[in-house]
Design an enzyme around this catalytic site. Sequence first.
Site, short mmCIF file in Angstrom:
data_model
loop_
_atom_site.label_atom_id
_atom_site.label_comp_id
_atom_site.label_asym_id
_atom_site.label_seq_id
_atom_site.Cartn_x
_atom_site.Cartn_y
_atom_site.Cartn_z
N ASP A 120 0.69 -1.09 0.03
CA ASP A 120 -0.02 0.26 0.09
C ASP A 120 1.06 1.04 0.11
O ASP A 120 2.22 0.85 0.62
CB ASP A 120 -0.70 -0.25 1.92
CG ASP A 120 -2.15 0.80 1.29
OD1 ASP A 120 -2.90 1.43 -0.20
OD2 ASP A 120 -2.49 1.73 2.56
N GLU A 124 2.63 5.00 -3.97
CA GLU A 124 2.63 5.97 -5.10
C GLU A 124 4.18 7.19 -5.22
O GLU A 124 4.69 6.74 -6.22
CB GLU A 124 2.17 7.01 -4.94
CG GLU A 124 0.02 6.22 -5.06
CD GLU A 124 -0.25 5.66 -3.97
OE1 GLU A 124 -0.05 5.59 -2.71
OE2 GLU A 124 -1.50 4.31 -4.14
N ASP A 135 -9.22 3.99 -1.79
CA ASP A 135 -9.98 4.41 -0.85
C ASP A 135 -10.54 4.65 -2.30
O ASP A 135 -11.20 6.06 -1.90
CB ASP A 135 -9.59 5.45 -0.68
CG ASP A 135 -8.60 4.84 0.49
OD1 ASP A 135 -7.75 3.36 0.54
OD2 ASP A 135 -7.30 5.36 1.07
#
Length: 778
Positions: A403, A406, A477
Amino acid sequence: MFGKILNYEVSENKVLVNYEKIQSTITLINESVVNFFVPFHREERNSKAVENVLNSEVKFEVKFDSKVLNIKTNVLSINIYDDFKVDIYNSKGEILCRDYRGERDPFRRLGANSTLAAEEGHKLEGHEEYKIYVSKVMENDMYFYGLGERTGSLNKKGYHYRNWNTDDPTPHGETYAQLYKSIPFLITLKDEEACGIFFDNHFESHFDMGKENSNYYYFGAVDGNLDYYFMYGPTIKEVVNEYTNLTGKTPLPQLWTLGYQQCRWSYAPQERTMEIAKAFREKDIPCDTIYLDIDYMDGFRVFTWDNKKFGNPKEFLEQLKEMGFKVVTIIDPGVKVDKGYKIYDEGLKEGHFATDKDGIVYKNWVWPGDSVFPDFMNSKTREWWAGNQKIMMDLGVSGIWNDMNEPASFNGPLPDDVVFNNDGTLVTHKEIHNVYGHMMDKATYEGIKRATNKRPFIVTRACYAGTQKYATVWTGDNQSTWEHLRMSLPMLMNLGLSGMAFCGTDVGGFGHDCTPELLSRWVQVGAFTPLFRNHSTIGSREQEPWAFDKTTEDINRKYIKLRYKLIPYLYDMMYKCEETGEPIIRPLLFNYQNDKKTYEINDEFNFGDNILVSPVVEQGARHKLVYLPEGDNWIDYWTGEEYKGGQYIIKEAPLDICPIFIKSLSIIPVGKEQNYVGENNDDILTLNIYLGKENGESTYTHILDDGESFDYKNGKLNKYIINCKLKEELRIELKENIGYSKNYNKIKIILNNLEHTKKVFFNNKEIEVKENQFIVEL
Ligand code: GLC
């Protein structure tokens, strides 16, 4: 930028075109795939997506008449002009892709203001300046698909997207220009002919499908090389196959990963995790996987456990294993700055962290507070990270959830000039941002493979083109809203067309509070998404299958059990996907490209070749308008009614019914009823055959292997090729190709919609059918 064409040279599959100002290289990958390359940034291509370009020998001719250089294969004719303008035709001389000759000419936007611009995530007033920019003529009857994970409609006409992997916690709106993944791959469809453009540039890039001006569509990047592939179908299937030949196919996953998965931020301490696990078994709701979100760690230090919350993780994981559960743990890239913490100390000592331009280790904040960022561009760092996977695998963890890669950061974005070491070449964050997660996934994949010798299961949030080789993706999300349920369908379909066949959303929605009705409808979609995971955020209303009332729990059970019935079919599709790149959840136009009515259907999808799902995605709706594509007949899964394709019908859809249709003459294997994959060993192969009224023939290939190792690649795999011919009589033939040591003892065939008068033959022997079924010993 280029000037006039001076001359050209041919070298193997390449045509080097010398312009007044720069040289461009046109490479024929095969007869229908061409690469256009101009080294504006670096001489050498440094692709993170394309590892092996299969350069077979390609026959082509080149002609140059001082104005136009023509390259011709059996399939394509490519005209190249001054200033590197390119027009591509098919062999019939029809134009497929024409460079736009005019200047950029943005629509007038009187009164555009910065609030609106901020909402849309990109500037509206004025327009972006790109160092690399290619625009193509846009026709009215053109349709656009792909580009990975995007909000908005299936057809991307009129949208503008920015490729800059972004963690944006606000509810994603339809016009969002950027999300977590960057997949610069666009499919165009016009006159039933599909083409693909893959712009392999991982600087910030943009795709605009006529938003700036409907006369043209464009792609551009702030820096880097001009490096793009054009691929001609003419079917979308072929385009996706060519794209995934370049960037890699989604590989066959372990069988258990196709089961139901339960997540929440967070199931901690261990008593809470155990409570969840027990509830699944007590309530007779199948489940294979439980996730541990960030709170299992000691102060969010990656590769550690909070021993107060999880006394002895190894023992605890063993207990869950005995109950048939696999555990997947989250790992974020940010490493806590903390002297004495092994991962930090080691990484610092061995130079594994990105630095600022002066060589000082760069810090930002993530969950653990002050954190540093592993330099995944560096193969030594990847090696180190891969080695760390063993810590988790040795404890009994079965998969890793990457997770925040990015990378996300809480104290402002990483500056452009943060430095990474691409194996000897220093590169900046500006250049590698979009591949950071991709390289983290690559390292994770290698590490898990080495530690377990099984097919790694990795779920990732950030991606670049090609990440499908390493990881499964979820769409980050989302929110527990009807809008997000609706939007998840085109989003997943476009992800599938962009090579990411193993994908899913947080079922029930992550942020906000779910409702009984929303979860009931969402689980009906989830049952058909390759990654089937319910997940919700900390502080939100509970959202496990039983968290609401009995009706909602029953609906969850019904669809989760339906999913387990579909697992063998899904596994067969995954196997096929590794060969062809064909997505699992796919827009109707993928199978029915000749039926234009399918081109903009957002709320229906095919689940492989044989199943059509038209879920209800509106609050309160108890009916659904369904389009059944032309060319096949469709059987209502619940009632057995048969419909001709090429028509719209209205289906009743009470809360527990998701309209599902089976293509007539389909053969679909049926999974066992079980609490988790592998609980009951399959000794009997059950096949459902849906016959329908019309005669015809179909073939289906079912596979069986150990469901976890790589042995299937070395022939340890059984293939069952089933052929079914319906005429005056029904003839079913089975051919077996046995390579795996275990086999089925029996085959059970359930004949749906069989007319009683028909004789049935199995491998040329007449069979007595009772109650529409028969069993044969193998
Ligand atoms: C991010 C993830 C989410 C996770 C949370 C806490 O928001 O997208 O899935 O639960 O972080 O780790």
